[in-house]
Design a protein around this motif. Structure first.
Motif, PDB file in Angstrom:
ATOM      1  N   GLY A 331      33.103  36.621  50.274  1.00 33.06           N
ATOM      2  CA  GLY A 331      34.302  35.854  49.943  1.00 33.06           C
ATOM      3  C   GLY A 331      34.289  35.399  48.492  1.00 33.06           C
ATOM      4  N   GLU A 332      33.139  34.941  48.022  1.00 26.56           N
ATOM      5  CA  GLU A 332      33.017  34.511  46.628  1.00 26.56           C
ATOM      6  C   GLU A 332      33.236  35.684  45.677  1.00 26.56           C
ATOM      7  N   ALA A 333      32.692  36.855  46.024  1.00 26.23           N
ATOM      8  CA  ALA A 333      32.832  38.028  45.160  1.00 26.23           C
ATOM      9  C   ALA A 333      34.291  38.451  45.032  1.00 26.23           C
ATOM     10  N   VAL A 334      35.013  38.430  46.142  1.00 25.61           N
ATOM     11  CA  VAL A 334      36.424  38.807  46.112  1.00 25.61           C
ATOM     12  C   VAL A 334      37.235  37.787  45.325  1.00 25.61           C
ATOM     13  N   ALA A 335      36.944  36.504  45.514  1.00 31.51           N
ATOM     14  CA  ALA A 335      37.678  35.461  44.797  1.00 31.51           C
ATOM     15  C   ALA A 335      37.446  35.592  43.299  1.00 31.51           C
ATOM     16  N   LEU A 336      36.206  35.865  42.897  1.00 31.52           N
ATOM     17  CA  LEU A 336      35.910  36.013  41.475  1.00 31.52           C
ATOM     18  C   LEU A 336      36.622  37.229  40.893  1.00 31.52           C
ATOM     19  N   ALA A 337      36.657  38.317  41.644  1.00 31.58           N
ATOM     20  CA  ALA A 337      37.351  39.513  41.167  1.00 31.58           C
ATOM     21  C   ALA A 337      38.841  39.247  41.000  1.00 31.58           C
ATOM     22  N   ASP A 338      39.423  38.465  41.913  1.00 31.77           N
ATOM     23  CA  ASP A 338      40.844  38.128  41.794  1.00 31.77           C
ATOM     24  C   ASP A 338      41.104  37.296  40.554  1.00 31.77           C
ATOM     25  N   GLU A 339      40.189  36.379  40.240  1.00 30.79           N
ATOM     26  CA  GLU A 339      40.351  35.539  39.048  1.00 30.79           C
ATOM     27  C   GLU A 339      40.252  36.363  37.765  1.00 30.79           C
ATOM     28  N   GLU A 340      39.378  37.386  37.792  1.00 28.97           N
ATOM     29  CA  GLU A 340      39.140  38.153  36.586  1.00 28.97           C
ATOM     30  C   GLU A 340      40.157  39.275  36.393  1.00 28.97           C
ATOM     31  N   ARG A 341      40.953  39.560  37.428  1.00 25.64           N
ATOM     32  CA  ARG A 341      41.922  40.641  37.323  1.00 25.64           C
ATOM     33  C   ARG A 341      43.006  40.264  36.337  1.00 25.64           C
TER      34      ARG A 341
END
Length: 345
Positions: A331-341
């Motif tokens: 969940g943390e990995a997906v959230a971070l990827a969304d922020e960096e997109r």
């Protein structure tokens, strides 16, 4: 033909043992304690029919065989992370009558993923790919088990990057006399990429144990969806789940037997044996690579690749991370990827 099995572990030992049972010439290549055990006591192949010991020629590298024979078939069955060293050693090996193995002999790549045959084609002129569907386990030095019945495995086989030839059909015929089904196909990579999508679960199993709970299964669904998106973006075709079901049917059933429990797949086994390496760079890492090349985010496969490598490097026990913790990290990995997109323009 004589089969030289380079990497006589779980898959290589099962293939080599079954070929030997059917009367084919086989040489086993192994290292360390496994090499010594094979030399001293032979290969113990455990199957649902019982345990058989095959006393076969054993080598620790090409020098131990002298000149290779012109009718040799090299079967590369080491883990993908060990392929480069094996290819560098065997490519220049001399062949009786002149030339080298890389120039004259067929090399059959029998691993998970797709990278080994790409590496092989840089050195070898005649490369064959195999989609390996073969439940096997390295039990201990000198012993491997294969729990599949009535077939030991299904091995789709073809030239790489595409096509078929007489050599492929001769190899397939030998395999089919040895308790394997070996369809010769002109598009072997379609089957390998389909298998790759399933193998994305290997890292989950290695880190957190069998995919039996809802959390692990749901996570794998998301990991696989990333893989499908990356393959679609790259324009890579793969066999459908229906094609795979029709090809396999009930031809292989796992039949557990005493003395050789199969507790996990190839990545789990690497952690269990504390080898220090794991194949995640060529499974989840293959999806990460395609994602970066084609602009598809793959945070879950990135995470699993990183975790699996950490577990291998630090010799952590397989299955020692609770599924709930892995799901939290996902969940943390997906959230971070969304922020960096980057925002859409």
């Amino acid at each position: 033909m004589r089969y030289v099995i380079i990497g006589a572990g779980a898959v290589g030992g099962a293939v080599g043992g079954r070929l030997a049972e059917a009367g084919h010439e086989v040489v086993l290549v192994a290292r360390g304690a496994h090499h010594e055990a094979l030399r001293a006591g032979g290969l113990r192949l455990m199957t649902p029919e019982g345990v058989r010991t095959h006393r076969l020629p054993v080598a620790d590298g090409p020098a131990a065989l002298g000149a290779l024979r012109a009718d040799d078939v090299l079967v590369l069955a080491v883990k993908t992370q060990d392929c480069e060293a094996a290819l560098a050693a065997w490519g220049p090996a001399p062949v009786a009558g002149g030339g080298t193995a890389a120039e004259r002999l067929p090399l059959v790549c029998a691993q998970n993923g797709v990278e080994s045959q790409r590496l092989a084609l840089r050195r070898f002129r005649r490369v064959y790919g195999v989609c390996v569907w073969l439940p096997a386990t390295f039990v201990e030095p000198g012993a491997v088990s294969a729990a599949g019945t009535p077939l030991t495995g299904i091995l789709h086989l073809g030239r790489y990057p595409h096509g078929t030839d007489g050599t492929a059909h001769r190899i397939a015929a030998d395999l089919e006399k040895s308790r394997f089904e070996a369809p010769v196909v002109p598009d072997v990579t379609r089957w390998q990429y389909a298998k790759l999508l399933g193998n994305l679960a290997n890292a989950i199993e290695a880190v957190s144990g069998p995919l039996t709970g809802e959390g692990g299964l749901e996570l794998f669904g998301r990991v696989r969806a990333e893989g499908e998106s990356a393959l679609a973006a790259a324009g890579i075709a793969y066999a459908s789940e229906e094609e795979q079901r029709l090809a396999r049917g009930d031809r292989i059933r796992l039949q557990p037997f005493d003395g050789a429990p199969r507790r996990g797949g190839s990545s789990w086994q690497s952690l269990h044996r504390a080898t220090g390496t794991i194949e995640a760079d060529h499974l989840n890492g293959e999806i990460a690579l395609l994602g970066r090349l084609h602009g598809v985010p793959t945070p879950l496969n990135d995470l699993l690749q990183r975790l699996a490598n950490t577990f291998a490097r630090e010799r952590r026990a397989p299955g020692s991370m609770p599924v709930a913790e892995l799901v939290r990290l996902a969940g943390e990995a997906v959230a971070l990827a969304d922020e960096e997109r980057p925002p859409r323009s």
